[in-house]
Design an enzyme around this catalytic site. Structure first.
Site: not given
Ligand SMILES: [Fe+2]
Ligand SMILES: [Fe+2]
Length: 328
Positions: A180, A229
């Site tokens: 991210k 994930h």
């Molecule tokens: Fe994530």
């Protein structure tokens, strides 16, 4: 022959006075008789001496034999002793070199252990730097990562995985969202519903995360977790649409722990759900979003009070310096 033997033999010779009935011999006859007797005595003495010499020779010969035999045996024993000494020396030498080899091996293993411990520390340091950057940028917090880590370890332990793997899954889980860092802030921190384009940018964090974690063996599980994930048991997840056991076990575990903690945590855009409501959502997702076996383990941990204990332990350590704690 001793003097006594000679005396005995001389005494056996007849030198007694002549029988008066026998006519007197002349002096020459007497001399011949005496000479004859003397020769007989000498013969007897000779033969006795011969016998004794032979006996002696026999005994001597026998003794010599015994002596030789004894000498041979002694020689053999000496040889055997020398051989045994050599064997003992060889054996001692072998043991010595074996011990040296073992010590060398132990030294090498110790160096290997130190090197791998060093590598592990370097890896963990790298992780904490990555996390610091990721959590500052994201709206998640250090405590979210701590809880996810502890939940993951508890699930892995419950599934019966060996201790080393439990630890590896734990430290690898905290890097699930490192990708991210590359996601633009306005998308990451958006509080409105994401458009399809924005959502495809979000999906990219899985691929970026895997890339960021390089090729080192230390991050192998972390790479799988970063990539998978958001995959779902039913194949409807992203980024690859993997399903069931195509998704790594570590990622399937992280998925349950991450979603549960996200639901039960307060975020700027939502209130925290209760643990019961969070658990209910996880149970509902079994066989669809989540691996049912992992959900069963997670529910069991909740019933045993393990999840609650982890949550309060992490809350108690909140004052400690944690990566991303400034992002709270
Ligand atoms: Fe994530
Ligand atoms: Fe997360």
């Amino acid at each position: 022959m001793s003097n006594d033997d000679t005396k005995d033999m001389v005494e056996t010779v007849d030198v007694s006075p002549r029988d008066p009935d026998v006519p007197q011999a002349s002096g020459g006859d007497v001399f011949r008789q005496l000479l004859h007797q003397a020769v007989r005595v000498a013969d007897m003495a000779n033969s006795q001496a011969m016998r004794m010499a032979l006996d002696f020779a026999k005994v001597y010969e026998r003794e010599q034999g015994v002596r030789k035999e004894f000498e041979n045996q002694l020689k053999q024993m000496t040889l055997m002793e020398k051989q045994a000494t050599r064997y003992a020396e060889d054996l001692a030498g072998m043991l010595r070199s074996e011990r040296e080899r073992r010590q060398e091996l132990e030294r090498a293993l110790e160096q290997e252990r130190i090197a791998s411990e060093e590598l592990r520390r370097t890896g963990l340091q790298g992780i904490s730097h990555l996390l610091l950057a990721a959590t500052i940028k994201d709206r998640t917090t250090g405590t979210h990562l701590q809880r996810v880590r502890r939940y993951v370890e508890a699930i892995a332990e419950r599934l019966g995985l060996p201790g080393e793997l439990v630890e590896e899954y734990g430290y690898s889980s905290v890097m699930h969202d490192v990708g991210k860092i590359h996601t633009p802030d306005h998308i990451l921190q958006s509080e409105h519903h994401l458009s399809d384009d924005e959502f495809s940018v979000i999906k990219q964090h899985c691929i970026d995360g895997e890339k960021m974690l390089g090729t080192a063996r230390f991050f192998e599980t972390a790479r799988a977790i970063a990539r998978e994930h958001h995959e779902r048991w039913d194949g409807k997840g992203y980024p690859d649409g993997k399903k069931g056991e195509e998704i790594s076990l570590a990622a399937r575990i992280v998925s349950v722990a991450d979603v549960f903690d996200a639901l039960t945590s307060k975020r700027p855009y939502k209130e925290a759900w209760s643990a019961e409501a969070g658990l209910k959502a996880i149970e509902t997702g079994a066989g669809e979003r989540f691996d049912p076996e992992i959900v069963a383990g997670f529910v069991a941990l909740a019933k045993e009070g393990v999840l609650e204990r982890i949550s309060s332990e992490v809350a108690a350590s909140e004052g400690d310096e944690q990566p991303g704690s400034s992002a709270k």
